[in-house]
Design a protein around this motif. Structure first.
Motif, PDB file in Angstrom:
ATOM      1  N   GLN A 185      59.309  37.931  35.833  1.00  0.00           N
ATOM      2  CA  GLN A 185      58.924  38.942  36.822  1.00  0.00           C
ATOM      3  C   GLN A 185      57.846  39.864  36.275  1.00  0.00           C
ATOM      4  N   LYS A 186      58.006  40.295  35.023  1.00  0.00           N
ATOM      5  CA  LYS A 186      57.041  41.205  34.391  1.00  0.00           C
ATOM      6  C   LYS A 186      55.701  40.502  34.158  1.00  0.00           C
ATOM      7  N   LEU A 187      55.780  39.255  33.701  1.00  0.00           N
ATOM      8  CA  LEU A 187      54.561  38.509  33.421  1.00  0.00           C
ATOM      9  C   LEU A 187      53.795  38.219  34.710  1.00  0.00           C
ATOM     10  N   PHE A 188      54.506  37.903  35.771  1.00  0.00           N
ATOM     11  CA  PHE A 188      53.875  37.642  37.063  1.00  0.00           C
ATOM     12  C   PHE A 188      53.171  38.898  37.573  1.00  0.00           C
ATOM     13  N   TRP A 189      53.847  40.039  37.459  1.00  0.00           N
ATOM     14  CA  TRP A 189      53.256  41.309  37.921  1.00  0.00           C
ATOM     15  C   TRP A 189      51.968  41.602  37.157  1.00  0.00           C
ATOM     16  N   PHE A 190      52.040  41.507  35.815  1.00  0.00           N
ATOM     17  CA  PHE A 190      50.874  41.892  35.021  1.00  0.00           C
ATOM     18  C   PHE A 190      49.720  40.908  35.207  1.00  0.00           C
ATOM     19  N   THR A 191      50.010  39.622  35.355  1.00  0.00           N
ATOM     20  CA  THR A 191      48.943  38.641  35.556  1.00  0.00           C
ATOM     21  C   THR A 191      48.233  38.887  36.880  1.00  0.00           C
ATOM     22  N   ASN A 192      48.983  39.228  37.910  1.00  0.00           N
ATOM     23  CA  ASN A 192      48.364  39.598  39.190  1.00  0.00           C
ATOM     24  C   ASN A 192      47.442  40.798  39.021  1.00  0.00           C
ATOM     25  N   TYR A 193      47.926  41.809  38.306  1.00  0.00           N
ATOM     26  CA  TYR A 193      47.115  43.010  38.048  1.00  0.00           C
ATOM     27  C   TYR A 193      45.871  42.651  37.238  1.00  0.00           C
ATOM     28  N   HIS A 194      46.037  41.813  36.234  1.00  0.00           N
ATOM     29  CA  HIS A 194      44.931  41.354  35.388  1.00  0.00           C
ATOM     30  C   HIS A 194      43.845  40.686  36.247  1.00  0.00           C
ATOM     31  N   ASN A 195      44.245  39.768  37.115  1.00  0.00           N
ATOM     32  CA  ASN A 195      43.272  39.053  37.943  1.00  0.00           C
ATOM     33  C   ASN A 195      42.536  39.992  38.905  1.00  0.00           C
ATOM     34  N   ARG A 196      43.276  40.941  39.498  1.00  0.00           N
ATOM     35  CA  ARG A 196      42.622  41.919  40.392  1.00  0.00           C
ATOM     36  C   ARG A 196      41.617  42.770  39.616  1.00  0.00           C
ATOM     37  N   SER A 197      41.981  43.141  38.412  1.00  0.00           N
ATOM     38  CA  SER A 197      41.110  43.989  37.591  1.00  0.00           C
ATOM     39  C   SER A 197      39.840  43.248  37.181  1.00  0.00           C
ATOM     40  N   ILE A 198      39.980  41.962  36.867  1.00  0.00           N
ATOM     41  CA  ILE A 198      38.806  41.155  36.523  1.00  0.00           C
ATOM     42  C   ILE A 198      37.831  41.124  37.691  1.00  0.00           C
ATOM     43  N   ASP A 199      38.349  40.930  38.903  1.00  0.00           N
ATOM     44  CA  ASP A 199      37.488  40.935  40.100  1.00  0.00           C
ATOM     45  C   ASP A 199      36.770  42.277  40.251  1.00  0.00           C
ATOM     46  N   GLU A 200      37.500  43.374  40.001  1.00  0.00           N
ATOM     47  CA  GLU A 200      36.909  44.704  40.153  1.00  0.00           C
ATOM     48  C   GLU A 200      35.842  44.962  39.079  1.00  0.00           C
ATOM     49  N   LEU A 201      36.106  44.559  37.850  1.00  0.00           N
ATOM     50  CA  LEU A 201      35.122  44.745  36.780  1.00  0.00           C
ATOM     51  C   LEU A 201      33.847  43.946  37.062  1.00  0.00           C
ATOM     52  N   PHE A 202      34.004  42.760  37.607  1.00  0.00           N
ATOM     53  CA  PHE A 202      32.829  41.954  37.950  1.00  0.00           C
ATOM     54  C   PHE A 202      32.059  42.608  39.097  1.00  0.00           C
ATOM     55  N   ARG A 203      32.794  43.135  40.077  1.00  0.00           N
ATOM     56  CA  ARG A 203      32.146  43.811  41.210  1.00  0.00           C
ATOM     57  C   ARG A 203      31.322  44.992  40.709  1.00  0.00           C
ATOM     58  N   ARG A 204      31.820  45.678  39.692  1.00  0.00           N
ATOM     59  CA  ARG A 204      31.119  46.840  39.131  1.00  0.00           C
ATOM     60  C   ARG A 204      30.084  46.451  38.083  1.00  0.00           C
ATOM     61  N   GLN A 205      29.905  45.148  37.870  1.00  0.00           N
ATOM     62  CA  GLN A 205      28.940  44.599  36.912  1.00  0.00           C
ATOM     63  C   GLN A 205      29.256  45.038  35.487  1.00  0.00           C
ATOM     64  N   GLU A 206      30.545  45.131  35.168  1.00  0.00           N
ATOM     65  CA  GLU A 206      30.967  45.508  33.816  1.00  0.00           C
ATOM     66  C   GLU A 206      31.397  44.297  33.003  1.00  0.00           C
ATOM     67  N   ILE A 207      31.512  43.135  33.644  1.00  0.00           N
ATOM     68  CA  ILE A 207      31.664  41.864  32.942  1.00  0.00           C
ATOM     69  C   ILE A 207      30.727  40.866  33.620  1.00  0.00           C
ATOM     70  N   THR A 208      30.405  39.788  32.905  1.00  0.00           N
ATOM     71  CA  THR A 208      29.387  38.869  33.420  1.00  0.00           C
ATOM     72  C   THR A 208      29.949  37.558  33.973  1.00  0.00           C
ATOM     73  N   ASP A 209      31.120  37.130  33.500  1.00  0.00           N
ATOM     74  CA  ASP A 209      31.643  35.822  33.913  1.00  0.00           C
ATOM     75  C   ASP A 209      33.152  35.925  34.162  1.00  0.00           C
ATOM     76  N   PRO A 210      33.568  36.298  35.366  1.00  0.00           N
ATOM     77  CA  PRO A 210      34.988  36.504  35.645  1.00  0.00           C
ATOM     78  C   PRO A 210      35.835  35.248  35.479  1.00  0.00           C
ATOM     79  N   ALA A 211      35.247  34.076  35.679  1.00  0.00           N
ATOM     80  CA  ALA A 211      36.017  32.832  35.577  1.00  0.00           C
ATOM     81  C   ALA A 211      36.621  32.647  34.186  1.00  0.00           C
ATOM     82  N   ARG A 212      35.977  33.228  33.167  1.00  0.00           N
ATOM     83  CA  ARG A 212      36.501  33.119  31.792  1.00  0.00           C
ATOM     84  C   ARG A 212      37.867  33.776  31.644  1.00  0.00           C
TER      85      ARG A 212
END
Length: 265
Positions: free
Chosen positions: A231-258
C-alpha cells in the motif's frame, strides 16, 4: 535552550530503517545524514549570507530512525532577513524551513533507499539541559502533535498541519499538495532545495532504481509484510510519477521516461 510558543517542528521517520541498519555502520549512517545538513548549510553561500544565520537557528536531533528539526521564533530570523519586517521574515523563514525539510526527505529517500513519513507542526517547544549539556530535557506540544500526525499519515508522506497551510502560507505558495483524504502534504520533489538539473536527475535516478528494486523484492516477502508494504509503495510510486510529469512540465528535467515507473495492474 529553546523556549518558544511559536516554533515550527518537523518530525521525520525513516520507514524500513532496519534494512539500512544492516547495510551500514553507525558512523556511515551519521556521515550520510550529516552530509545533507552540511550541503544546505554551505550551499555555496558566503558566511555573511542571511541563510547562514537562518540555518544556525534550526535545532536538529537524529534519534535512530527519527529526525527532528525545530525552528523557534526568535529575533535571529528578523536579523537574518532585514527589511522584510517581523511578519514577513517569519513567513519567509517558515517557507525556507519547509524547503529544507523537503530537501532532507528527498535525499534521504535516495540515500537510504527507504521511504520517509512525517509531519510539520506549529506551536510550543521547550528544550533545556537537564543536568549537563549532554543530557537534554524536551517538553513540546508541537513535537507531540507532529509525532501523532506522523503515525496518522500512514502513507510515506509528510503532513503539514492545517494552521501552517491556512494561516501562515499564502494561497499562491506551491509548497504542498492536498491528498485524497484532505491532508496537506509537503511536496518533496518540487519544493526541495536543488542545485541544477544534472544533480536533480542523478538523485531522481537513484530513487527510481530504489523503487524498482522495492517492487521486485515484494514477491519474496512474507504475505503479511508484503501487504503492509504494498500500500505504501503503491502510494509513493503514484506520487513519484505525478511529480516527474510536473518537473518535466516546468522544464526542470529533460527526459521523464527515464524516471517513470509502470505500476502493476
Amino acid at each position: 535552550m529553546i523556549n518558544s510558543d511559536k516554533s515550527i517542528v518537523a518530525f521525520l521517520d525513516i520507514l524500513g530503517y532496519e534494512q539500512w541498519l544492516q547495510r551500514h555502520t553507525p558512523e556511515e549512517a551519521r556521515r550520510a545524514i550529516l552530509r545533507h545538513f552540511k550541503a544546505i548549510e554551505e550551499g555555496g553561500e558566503h558566511e555573511s549570507s542571511p541563510f547562514k544565520l537562518f540555518f544556525k537557528s534550526i535545532a536538529i536531533h537524529s534519534l535512530s530512525d527519527s529526525l527532528i528539526l525545530v525552528l523557534p521564533e526568535s529575533d535571529n530570523l528578523e536579523h537574518a532577513f532585514p527589511g522584510l519586517g517581523k511578519k514577513a521574515s517569519r513567513e519567509f523563514s517558515i517557507k525556507n524551513f519547509l524547503g529544507i525539510v523537503a530537501w532532507i526527505a528527498f535525499h534521504l529517500t535516495s540515500d537510504t533507499k527507504s521511504l520517509i513519513r512525517g509531519a510539520v507542526t506549529f506551536g510550543q517547544y521547550y528544550q533545556h539541559e537537564l543536568n549537563t549539556p549532554a543530557n537534554q530535557f524536551v517538553f513540546s506540544k508541537a513535537l507531540h502533535k507532529a509525532s501523532y500526525l506522523e503515525r496518522q499519515a500512514n502513507m510515506p508522506r509528510i503532513i503539514v498541519e492545517d494552521v501552517i497551510q491556512k494561516d501562515i502560507l499564502a494561497p499562491e505558495d506551491v509548497l504542498t499538495f492536498r491528498d485524497e483524504d484532505g491532508q496537506y502534504c509537503l511536496d518533496l520533489y518540487t519544493t526541495s532545495i536543488q542545485t541544477h538539473v544534472a544533480s536533480r536527475e542523478r538523485y531522481l535516478g537513484e530513487i527510481t532504481s530504489s523503487l524498482k528494486e522495492q517492487w521486485a523484492a515484494l514477491s519474496s516477502m512474507e504475505r503479511v509484510r508484503q501487504e503492509r508494504i504494498l500500500q505504501k509503495l503503491f502510494w509513493f510510486t503514484n506520487y513519484h510519477n505525478r511529480s516527474i510529469d510536473e518537473l518535466f512540465r516546468r522544464q526542470e528535467i529533460t527526459d521523464p521516461a527515464r524516471f517513470k515507473i509502470e505500476l502493476p495492474v
